[in-house]
Structures are given as structure tokens and as C-alpha cells.
Design a protein around this motif. Structure first.
Motif, short mmCIF file in Angstrom:
data_model
loop_
_atom_site.label_atom_id
_atom_site.label_comp_id
_atom_site.label_asym_id
_atom_site.label_seq_id
_atom_site.Cartn_x
_atom_site.Cartn_y
_atom_site.Cartn_z
N GLY A 66 0.81 -1.21 0.00
CA GLY A 66 0.00 0.00 0.00
C GLY A 66 0.84 1.25 0.00
N LYS A 67 0.19 2.37 0.24
CA LYS A 67 0.85 3.67 0.17
C LYS A 67 0.76 4.39 1.52
CE LYS A 67 -3.27 6.16 -1.46
NZ LYS A 67 -3.83 7.05 -2.49
N ASN A 68 1.51 5.49 1.62
CA ASN A 68 1.53 6.32 2.83
C ASN A 68 1.78 5.50 4.09
OD1 ASN A 68 0.90 8.52 1.18
ND2 ASN A 68 -1.30 8.29 1.51
N VAL A 69 2.75 4.61 4.01
CA VAL A 69 3.06 3.73 5.14
C VAL A 69 3.71 4.56 6.25
CG1 VAL A 69 4.36 1.71 5.90
CG2 VAL A 69 3.35 1.76 3.61
N GLN A 70 3.20 4.38 7.46
CA GLN A 70 3.72 5.06 8.64
C GLN A 70 3.86 4.04 9.76
OE1 GLN A 70 1.44 8.75 9.58
NE2 GLN A 70 0.24 8.17 7.78
N GLY A 71 4.71 4.35 10.73
CA GLY A 71 4.88 3.42 11.83
C GLY A 71 5.33 4.09 13.10
N LYS A 72 5.21 3.35 14.19
CA LYS A 72 5.56 3.88 15.50
C LYS A 72 5.93 2.73 16.42
CE LYS A 72 3.67 6.78 19.23
NZ LYS A 72 2.49 7.55 19.70
N ALA A 73 6.85 2.98 17.33
CA ALA A 73 7.21 2.01 18.37
C ALA A 73 6.81 2.55 19.73
CB ALA A 73 8.71 1.72 18.33
N VAL A 74 6.30 1.66 20.58
CA VAL A 74 5.96 2.00 21.96
C VAL A 74 6.41 0.84 22.85
CG1 VAL A 74 3.99 3.49 21.34
CG2 VAL A 74 3.61 1.04 21.74
N LEU A 75 6.11 0.92 24.11
CA LEU A 75 6.40 -0.12 25.10
C LEU A 75 7.91 -0.21 25.36
CD1 LEU A 75 4.67 -2.00 26.83
CD2 LEU A 75 5.14 -3.83 25.22
N PHE A 76 8.41 0.83 26.01
CA PHE A 76 9.84 0.92 26.30
C PHE A 76 10.18 0.52 27.73
CE2 PHE A 76 9.24 3.50 22.55
CZ PHE A 76 10.32 3.13 21.77
N PHE A 77 9.20 0.31 28.57
CA PHE A 77 9.47 -0.31 29.88
C PHE A 77 9.45 -1.82 29.68
CE2 PHE A 77 4.98 0.81 29.64
CZ PHE A 77 4.35 -0.40 29.91
N GLY A 78 10.17 -2.53 30.52
CA GLY A 78 10.37 -3.95 30.28
C GLY A 78 9.38 -4.87 30.97
N PRO A 79 9.51 -6.18 30.74
CA PRO A 79 8.59 -7.17 31.30
C PRO A 79 8.69 -7.35 32.81
CG PRO A 79 10.33 -8.25 30.07
CD PRO A 79 10.47 -6.79 29.81
#
Length: 230
Positions: free
Chosen positions: A182-195
Motif C-alpha cells: 500500500g501507500k503512505n506507510v507510517q509506523g511507531k514504536a511504543v512499550l519501552f518499559f520492560g517485562p
């Protein structure tokens, strides 16, 4: 593959009742819903719906939901939860690699922590894209590779012969973005505290997330991407 999830159906929802599980769920849902932007009356396919965490919440928002999964025990639990809540959701046994729907069927597609287990990420994303209507959007959430969480699951898989994460592959955000059709692909990362984080320390967790966002970090434990169909 289905049997590894069949064994988890009975206690799968227990995670969400724990402080850490509830906190993780909150952090993961924020980018998913921001990208998905669900509206009442839309028909959304939930790929790898499991016991219905996202399907039920979408249905409560007035969305017409179809959920698919390869695990019959997971689907049975999802159906019971929907019935108990008085929600009309179609749950079907199906393989995400070969969806039983025609081209251009759904307004939107969502899949959360399921496609790590697909044999070919690009192929399974193309199959979801096939059943997406033109101008529709597809939102994918995965456990992020090279993260505190992926390393935790890899360690478990190494020491536990029956661990379901033995069958998973953990992709980085760049890898997910590259695989998205597809087009206009965007992304993000979250969850930086650990298990091992104390799930009762919500404000501290949110501060960690905010700091990581300011720094532009991409190695979070949960990665999300969206793309749009021409």
C-alpha cells in the motif's frame, strides 16, 4: 500451529487482569486506535483475533466486526465473551495466509500480536491487503524485535520447550514498514518499559514512553504500522 494457541486459550485473558498486562494493553492500544480511527458502521476484519480483545472493543464502538483465528478454543472463548456482552460479532476459523473472503471486502483491517507467527510476513500482509477495500487502511501491531520484550520472549523460548514464542519471529519497525503493502506507510514504536516493570507505576511508565518518543526511539516492545489502499 493451531495447537500451540489452543493450549493457551484457557488462561490467555488472565494477562489483562494483572497490573502489568493492563498497562501494556493500554500502551499498545493507543497507536493502534490512532492509526485505525474506527467509526460506527464500518466493517473491520480482525486478523488473528484470539479471544476477542480488539473485536469486542470495536463492536462496542458500533463497528461491524469479523474476527478470524486458527484456534478453535480461542474462537470459542471469543464467541462466549461476545454473547455474554450482547455483541453481534462474526468469528470464523480461518488461516491468515488464505482468507476466505473476496477482494475488496472490508473497510479496514487490524491485526495485533498475531502475524509474528505467520510463515511469511510479506505474504500474509498481501493477503490482508487483498481483502481491503480501495481507500481502506490496514493497521498491524507486532512484538518489536531488538527490544526488552523480544529478548524476554526469546529467553523463555530457549528454556521452555512448549513456549509458543518458539514459533515467533520478532521484526523491527523498519522490517515491518518495508513489508507493508500500500501507500503512505507510517509506523511507531511504543512499550519501552520492560517485562519486569511494576505495572502499578502508571505515571512512571508513561514518562518512560514520552521520553522514548521525544528521542525518536524505534526499539520498543510493540511496533505498529498503517498503510492505505489505492
Amino acid at each position: 500451529m493451531a495447537e500451540i494457541f489452543d493450549r493457551k486459550a484457557g488462561d490467555y485473558d488472565d494477562w489483562y487482569t494483572r497490573p502489568l498486562g493492563a498497562l501494556v494493553d493500554r500502551v499498545e492500544k493507543e497507536p493502534i486506535y490512532a492509526y485505525l480511527d474506527p467509526h460506527a458502521g464500518e466493517h473491520i476484519l480482525d486478523v488473528g483475533c484470539g479471544t476477542g480483545n480488539f473485536s469486542l472493543e470495536l463492536a462496542r464502538r458500533g463497528v461491524k466486526v469479523t474476527g478470524i483465528d486458527i484456534s478453535d478454543p480461542m474462537l470459542a472463548k471469543a464467541r462466549k465473551k461476545a454473547a455474554d456482552a450482547g455483541l453481534a460479532i462474526e468469528f470464523l476459523h480461518a488461516d491468515a495466509m488464505n482468507l476466505p473472503f473476496g477482494d475488496n471486502t472490508f473497510d479496514k483491517i487490524v491485526s495485533v500480536t498475531a502475524l509474528e507467527f505467520a510463515p511469511d510476513l510479506k505474504a500474509v500482509l498481501e493477503e490482508s491487503y487483498r481483502v481491503l477495500k480501495p481507500v481502506g487502511r490496514m493497521v498491524i501491531g507486532l512484538i518489536g524485535g531488538n527490544s526488552l520484550w523480544s529478548r524476554h520472549y526469546e529467553a523463555r523460548a530457549a528454556r521452555e520447550p512448549d513456549c509458543l514464542f518458539r514459533y515467533a519471529r520478532f521484526y523491527t519497525l523498519d522490517e515491518l514498514l518495508a513489508a507493508m503493502p500500500g501507500k503512505n506507510v507510517q509506523g511507531k514504536a511504543v512499550l519501552f518499559f520492560g517485562p519486569d516493570f511494576d505495572g502499578t507505576k502508571v505515571d512512571e511508565a508513561l514518562a518512560i514512553e514520552a521520553a522514548a518518543a521525544r528521542e525518536g526511539r524505534t526499539n520498543g516492545g510493540f511496533i505498529t504500522a498503517v498503510s492505505y489502499k489505492d
